[in-house]
Design a protein around this motif. Structure first.
Motif, PDB file in Angstrom:
ATOM      1  N   THR A 132     -99.506  61.522 -77.647  1.00 52.79           N
ATOM      2  CA  THR A 132     -99.216  62.384 -76.425  1.00 52.79           C
ATOM      3  C   THR A 132     -97.850  63.080 -76.310  1.00 52.79           C
ATOM      4  O   THR A 132     -96.930  62.068 -76.789  1.00 52.79           O
ATOM      5  CB  THR A 132     -99.680  62.079 -75.195  1.00 52.79           C
ATOM      6  N   ASP A 145     -93.537  51.665 -68.524  1.00 53.94           N
ATOM      7  CA  ASP A 145     -94.402  52.455 -67.613  1.00 53.94           C
ATOM      8  C   ASP A 145     -94.984  53.662 -68.334  1.00 53.94           C
ATOM      9  O   ASP A 145     -95.881  54.290 -67.890  1.00 53.94           O
ATOM     10  CB  ASP A 145     -93.462  53.069 -66.502  1.00 53.94           C
ATOM     11  N   TYR A 147     -96.236  54.177 -71.137  1.00 56.25           N
ATOM     12  CA  TYR A 147     -97.323  53.591 -71.790  1.00 56.25           C
ATOM     13  C   TYR A 147     -98.388  52.936 -70.946  1.00 56.25           C
ATOM     14  O   TYR A 147     -99.734  53.131 -71.244  1.00 56.25           O
ATOM     15  CB  TYR A 147     -97.184  52.788 -72.924  1.00 56.25           C
ATOM     16  N   ASN A 148     -98.106  52.184 -69.853  1.00 54.95           N
ATOM     17  CA  ASN A 148     -98.907  51.645 -69.083  1.00 54.95           C
ATOM     18  C   ASN A 148     -99.366  52.289 -67.733  1.00 54.95           C
ATOM     19  O   ASN A 148    -100.279  52.060 -67.045  1.00 54.95           O
ATOM     20  CB  ASN A 148     -98.347  50.045 -68.879  1.00 54.95           C
ATOM     21  N   LYS A 149     -98.236  53.125 -67.206  1.00 58.43           N
ATOM     22  CA  LYS A 149     -98.593  53.816 -66.079  1.00 58.43           C
ATOM     23  C   LYS A 149     -98.797  55.314 -66.179  1.00 58.43           C
ATOM     24  O   LYS A 149     -99.626  55.839 -65.739  1.00 58.43           O
ATOM     25  CB  LYS A 149     -97.192  53.730 -65.185  1.00 58.43           C
ATOM     26  N   TYR A 150     -98.146  56.000 -67.050  1.00 57.98           N
ATOM     27  CA  TYR A 150     -98.417  57.281 -67.259  1.00 57.98           C
ATOM     28  C   TYR A 150     -99.191  57.597 -68.477  1.00 57.98           C
ATOM     29  O   TYR A 150     -99.247  58.909 -68.870  1.00 57.98           O
ATOM     30  CB  TYR A 150     -96.936  57.921 -67.699  1.00 57.98           C
ATOM     31  N   ARG A 151     -99.699  56.620 -69.263  1.00 56.70           N
ATOM     32  CA  ARG A 151    -100.760  56.725 -70.278  1.00 56.70           C
ATOM     33  C   ARG A 151    -100.329  57.335 -71.372  1.00 56.70           C
ATOM     34  O   ARG A 151    -101.018  58.200 -71.979  1.00 56.70           O
ATOM     35  CB  ARG A 151    -102.012  57.255 -69.651  1.00 56.70           C
ATOM     36  N   VAL A 152     -99.121  57.569 -71.626  1.00 51.36           N
ATOM     37  CA  VAL A 152     -98.423  58.014 -73.211  1.00 51.36           C
ATOM     38  C   VAL A 152     -99.291  57.519 -74.027  1.00 51.36           C
ATOM     39  O   VAL A 152     -99.130  56.173 -74.124  1.00 51.36           O
ATOM     40  CB  VAL A 152     -96.940  57.981 -73.185  1.00 51.36           C
ATOM     41  N   THR A 153     -99.540  57.954 -75.388  1.00 47.95           N
ATOM     42  CA  THR A 153     -99.964  57.254 -76.459  1.00 47.95           C
ATOM     43  C   THR A 153     -99.221  57.474 -77.750  1.00 47.95           C
ATOM     44  O   THR A 153     -98.412  58.714 -77.961  1.00 47.95           O
ATOM     45  CB  THR A 153    -101.424  57.869 -76.696  1.00 47.95           C
ATOM     46  N   THR A 240     -98.621  43.962 -65.464  1.00 50.29           N
ATOM     47  CA  THR A 240     -99.762  43.893 -64.839  1.00 50.29           C
ATOM     48  C   THR A 240    -100.623  42.584 -65.249  1.00 50.29           C
ATOM     49  O   THR A 240    -100.288  42.312 -66.322  1.00 50.29           O
ATOM     50  CB  THR A 240    -100.649  45.092 -64.853  1.00 50.29           C
TER      51      THR A 240
END
Length: 297
Positions: A132, A145, A147-153, A240
């Motif tokens: 993305t 963040d 990758y883990n919060k905003y879900r970038v891939t 997390t």
């Protein structure tokens, strides 16, 4: 002094390194130096690079060393780099012709001592962005963040301030040649964010001999490096519980590969106990998939 060092770790990649070279020659901005860390090549890499140095089209610094693996080559690069910024372009990758210009202009407009650098995009050779794009509603973020919060891939290209990348040297383990590169990046996440730049900075080619396509063999050959990496990620203050659980699975399997007591060395014993059944399964899977393919020195 130039503002940017592009460094390229390479090992027996004379057959594909020219693509990277030509892309750097074609850059619209030449405010960079190309540092090649030859990690023990036995092919014609040295002679090839010397021919490019003779052409004198771009500034090239060449350094040969005994093979230390990717993280060892990164350690050497960070020791040698003197420019304000640096970016790693792998030997099988190349840069779009305006990549350096975009980095330099973006940094001059937005760069400051409160950030660790810039994160941009990787693409395939056809121009399609890998994974993305970066979120447009924020200007900066930690790598974690994103990758883990905003879900970038997908893979992204990191441009760091050199004074920061000289911190957190990758450990080198005897008879091993791999430590996850993200160790350094997550350590920097503790105090700094990256500026987001939705521009393609690197075009990626995943070759059959690349480390990303040989991860299970790497896992089997380098259990100490993997265990160190997962242990450090389990210790991240901003991680997390689910993230730490995933790291614990790998921590268990790596310790089993080196016949080590994973509970004794675990930074979080309860999470490790919960993750141990999956860690055992991963250990068995790695042994099965790499059976007959690993030769130890």
């Amino acid at each position: 002094m130039k503002i940017l060092t592009i460094f390229t770790p390479t090992y027996n990649r004379a057959y594909c390194l020219e693509v990277c070279y030509k892309s750097l020659v074609n850059q619209t901005c030449k405010d960079f130096s190309w540092l090649i860390i030859d990690d023990g090549s036995t092919d014609k890499t040295k002679e090839l690079v010397e021919s490019w140095q003779y052409e004198d089209l771009i500034e090239i610094v060449y350094h040969w060393q005994e093979n230390k693996g990717m993280h060892g080559a990164h350690n050497t690069a960070y020791e040698m780099i003197q420019t304000e910024l640096n970016v790693c372009i792998d030997s099988d990758d190349y840069m779009p012709e305006k990549a350096v210009e975009n980095i330099v202009n973006f940094w001059r407009l937005n760069g400051n001592k409160n950030v660790s650098g810039i994160i941009g995009l990787d693409s395939y050779s056809n121009g399609k962005v890998i994974g993305t794009k970066l979120p447009t509603n924020i200007k900066s973020s930690t790598l974690f963040d994103l990758y883990n919060k905003y879900r970038v891939t997908g893979d992204k290209k990191l441009v760091y301030r050199t004074e920061l990348t000289k911190m957190y040297q990758y450990p080198v383990f005897i008879n091993e040649k791999y430590v996850g590169l993200n160790y350094k990046y997550y350590m920097l996440d503790k105090n700094f964010e990256l500026l987001l730049m939705n521009e393609v900075l690197c075009c990626v080619e995943y070759l059959p001999d690349g480390s990303s396509l040989n991860m299970l063999q790497q896992y089997r050959r380098n259990p100490k490096g993997f265990a160190f990496y997962r242990k450090e990620l389990m210790n991240l203050p901003f991680a997390t519980t689910s993230f730490k659980f995933r790291q614990a699975i790998h921590f268990v399997s790596s310790n089993m590969l080196m016949k080590n007591n994973f509970l004794k060395d675990s930074p979080n014993k309860w999470i490790t106990i919960l993750a141990s059944p999956l860690g055992v399964l991963l250990y068995c899977f790695i042994l099965l998939k790499t059976r007959g393919k690993i030769m130890f020195n």
